[in-house]
Scaffold this motif. Structure first.
Motif, short mmCIF file in Angstrom:
data_model
loop_
_atom_site.label_atom_id
_atom_site.label_comp_id
_atom_site.label_asym_id
_atom_site.label_seq_id
_atom_site.Cartn_x
_atom_site.Cartn_y
_atom_site.Cartn_z
N LEU A 83 46.59 9.00 73.23
CA LEU A 83 45.41 8.98 72.36
C LEU A 83 44.37 7.99 72.87
O LEU A 83 43.17 8.29 72.89
CB LEU A 83 45.83 8.63 70.93
N GLU A 84 44.81 6.82 73.30
CA GLU A 84 43.88 5.81 73.81
C GLU A 84 43.17 6.31 75.07
O GLU A 84 41.98 6.06 75.26
CB GLU A 84 44.64 4.52 74.11
N ARG A 85 43.90 7.02 75.92
CA ARG A 85 43.28 7.55 77.13
C ARG A 85 42.23 8.61 76.80
O ARG A 85 41.20 8.71 77.48
CB ARG A 85 44.35 8.17 78.04
N ILE A 86 42.45 9.37 75.74
CA ILE A 86 41.53 10.45 75.38
C ILE A 86 40.25 9.90 74.76
O ILE A 86 39.14 10.29 75.13
CB ILE A 86 42.20 11.44 74.41
N ARG A 103 40.68 18.38 62.30
CA ARG A 103 41.47 19.55 62.68
C ARG A 103 40.63 20.82 62.64
O ARG A 103 40.73 21.68 63.53
CB ARG A 103 42.69 19.69 61.77
N ASP A 104 39.78 20.94 61.63
CA ASP A 104 38.90 22.11 61.55
C ASP A 104 37.91 22.12 62.71
O ASP A 104 37.62 23.18 63.30
CB ASP A 104 38.14 22.11 60.22
N LEU A 105 37.39 20.94 63.07
CA LEU A 105 36.41 20.86 64.16
C LEU A 105 37.03 21.22 65.50
O LEU A 105 36.45 21.99 66.28
CB LEU A 105 35.82 19.45 64.22
N ILE A 106 38.21 20.66 65.80
CA ILE A 106 38.80 20.94 67.11
C ILE A 106 39.19 22.40 67.23
O ILE A 106 38.98 23.03 68.28
CB ILE A 106 40.00 20.01 67.40
N ASN A 107 39.72 22.99 66.16
CA ASN A 107 40.08 24.41 66.23
C ASN A 107 38.84 25.30 66.34
O ASN A 107 38.89 26.34 67.00
CB ASN A 107 40.93 24.80 65.03
N GLY A 108 37.73 24.87 65.74
CA GLY A 108 36.49 25.61 65.90
C GLY A 108 36.00 25.58 67.34
O GLY A 108 35.56 26.60 67.89
N GLN A 109 36.08 24.41 67.98
CA GLN A 109 35.66 24.30 69.38
C GLN A 109 36.60 25.09 70.29
O GLN A 109 36.14 25.69 71.27
CB GLN A 109 35.63 22.83 69.80
N PHE A 163 38.46 26.26 76.64
CA PHE A 163 38.08 25.58 77.88
C PHE A 163 37.17 24.37 77.69
O PHE A 163 37.18 23.47 78.54
CB PHE A 163 37.42 26.58 78.83
N ASP A 164 36.38 24.32 76.64
CA ASP A 164 35.41 23.24 76.47
C ASP A 164 35.53 22.64 75.08
O ASP A 164 35.07 23.23 74.09
CB ASP A 164 33.98 23.75 76.70
N VAL A 165 36.14 21.46 75.02
CA VAL A 165 36.33 20.75 73.76
C VAL A 165 35.88 19.30 73.95
O VAL A 165 36.21 18.67 74.96
CB VAL A 165 37.82 20.78 73.32
N ASP A 166 35.11 18.79 73.00
CA ASP A 166 34.65 17.40 73.06
C ASP A 166 35.68 16.52 72.37
O ASP A 166 35.61 16.26 71.17
CB ASP A 166 33.28 17.27 72.38
N PHE A 167 36.65 16.03 73.14
CA PHE A 167 37.74 15.25 72.57
C PHE A 167 37.30 13.87 72.11
O PHE A 167 38.01 13.22 71.34
CB PHE A 167 38.87 15.11 73.60
N SER A 168 36.13 13.41 72.56
CA SER A 168 35.66 12.08 72.16
C SER A 168 35.31 12.02 70.68
O SER A 168 35.15 10.93 70.12
CB SER A 168 34.44 11.69 73.00
N PHE A 194 46.75 19.76 71.29
CA PHE A 194 45.80 20.36 72.24
C PHE A 194 44.99 19.19 72.79
O PHE A 194 44.28 18.52 72.05
CB PHE A 194 44.90 21.37 71.53
N TYR A 195 45.11 18.93 74.09
CA TYR A 195 44.49 17.72 74.64
C TYR A 195 44.17 17.92 76.12
O TYR A 195 44.68 18.84 76.77
CB TYR A 195 45.43 16.52 74.46
N PRO A 196 43.32 17.05 76.69
CA PRO A 196 42.93 17.21 78.10
C PRO A 196 43.96 16.61 79.03
O PRO A 196 44.66 15.65 78.70
CB PRO A 196 41.61 16.43 78.18
N SER A 197 44.04 17.18 80.22
CA SER A 197 44.92 16.64 81.25
C SER A 197 44.27 15.43 81.91
O SER A 197 43.06 15.39 82.11
CB SER A 197 45.19 17.70 82.32
N SER A 198 45.09 14.45 82.23
CA SER A 198 44.67 13.38 83.12
C SER A 198 45.11 13.80 84.52
O SER A 198 46.29 13.69 84.87
CB SER A 198 45.31 12.05 82.73
N LEU A 199 44.19 14.31 85.30
CA LEU A 199 44.54 15.04 86.52
C LEU A 199 45.30 14.20 87.54
O LEU A 199 46.04 14.74 88.36
CB LEU A 199 43.28 15.62 87.16
N ASP A 200 45.12 12.90 87.51
CA ASP A 200 45.81 12.05 88.48
C ASP A 200 47.17 11.57 87.98
O ASP A 200 47.81 10.73 88.63
CB ASP A 200 44.92 10.86 88.86
N GLU A 201 47.60 12.09 86.84
CA GLU A 201 48.93 11.82 86.32
C GLU A 201 49.66 13.15 86.15
O GLU A 201 49.15 14.20 86.51
CB GLU A 201 48.84 11.07 84.98
N SER A 202 50.86 13.11 85.60
CA SER A 202 51.63 14.32 85.34
C SER A 202 51.85 14.47 83.84
O SER A 202 52.23 13.50 83.18
CB SER A 202 52.97 14.29 86.07
#
Length: 214
Positions: free
Chosen positions: A39-42, A59-65, A72-77, A85-93
């Motif tokens: 969560l802190e990384r996001i 929850r309503d906002l994220i599911n709407g996005q 493909f395009d969600v403003d997690f900030s 449902f969260y973004p990948s940190s590409l340099d981690e696993s």
């Protein structure tokens, strides 16, 4: 790898469908350091954020996005809550079962997706790099990968691929498409069609994700 013949751009919201995508809360227990770090990384440290929405509103906002962008395009900030449902940190696993970074892992899935796309569309794109990837975690994973590819004239296009790992049994390439809003491929992209290097009918178990235990 299994390849789906059914193109499903829209988000499935039927909870009885194994490909359903509805973001839900991940509880932050006191001793759950892994999820707290995620969560802190996001969205940064809690001190740097202010309460804007209630958890239900988030929850309503994220599911709407998710629905509006097909995942493909969600403003997690925007969110203080942690969702599955969260973004990948590409340099981690994202999984302890994967011994490579997400950048390499999703890059391989993107190469397989663009190979399928080339066969179906008569194009000859080569994968370049992963831009980002979103993950939906349930009893397996669904990946929403945004990546860049080039045609024989070195013109680049942005693609989106949805890849499912339902119940962690096998990988299913749901679809690969040009990111909406771009010009369709021209004749320069339709030169030599390269055959994929993998078996599209394989039913081997995919060792790519953790299964969440109920």
């Amino acid at each position: 790898m299994a390849s789906s013949s059914r193109i499903d751009y829209e988000i499935i919201s039927d909870p009885f469908n194994p490909q359903c995508v509805i973001a839900g809360f991940i509880p932050l227990w006191r001793d759950n350091e892994k999820e707290k770090l995620l969560l802190e990384r996001i969205r940064g440290k809690e001190d740097n954020t202010s309460l804007k929405y209630t958890p239900q509103e988030e929850r309503d906002l994220i599911n709407g996005q998710i629905r509006n962008s097909q995942g493909f395009d969600v403003d997690f900030s925007m969110f203080r809550c942690l969702f599955n449902f969260y973004p990948s940190s590409l340099d981690e696993s994202h999984s302890t079962l994967i011994r490579e970074t997400d950048r390499i892992f999703f890059g391989r899935l993107a190469q397989e997706s663009i190979a399928d796309y080339n066969i179906k569309e008569g194009t000859s794109f080569d994968f370049l790099e992963v831009e980002k990837a979103n993950l939906y975690r349930s009893k397996g994973y669904i990946y929403f990968i945004t990546f860049v590819a080039k045609d024989p004239c070195h013109q680049t296009k942005v693609f989106q691929a949805k890849v499912c790992n339902v119940f962690c049994r096998e990988i299913e390439h749901s679809f690969c498409r040009l990111k909406p809003g771009q010009q369709e491929c021209d004749e320069d992209s339709k030169r030599v069609v390269k055959k994929p290097r993998y078996n599209t009918r394989s039913n081997k178990r995919a060792d790519v994700g953790d299964i969440l235990r109920d």
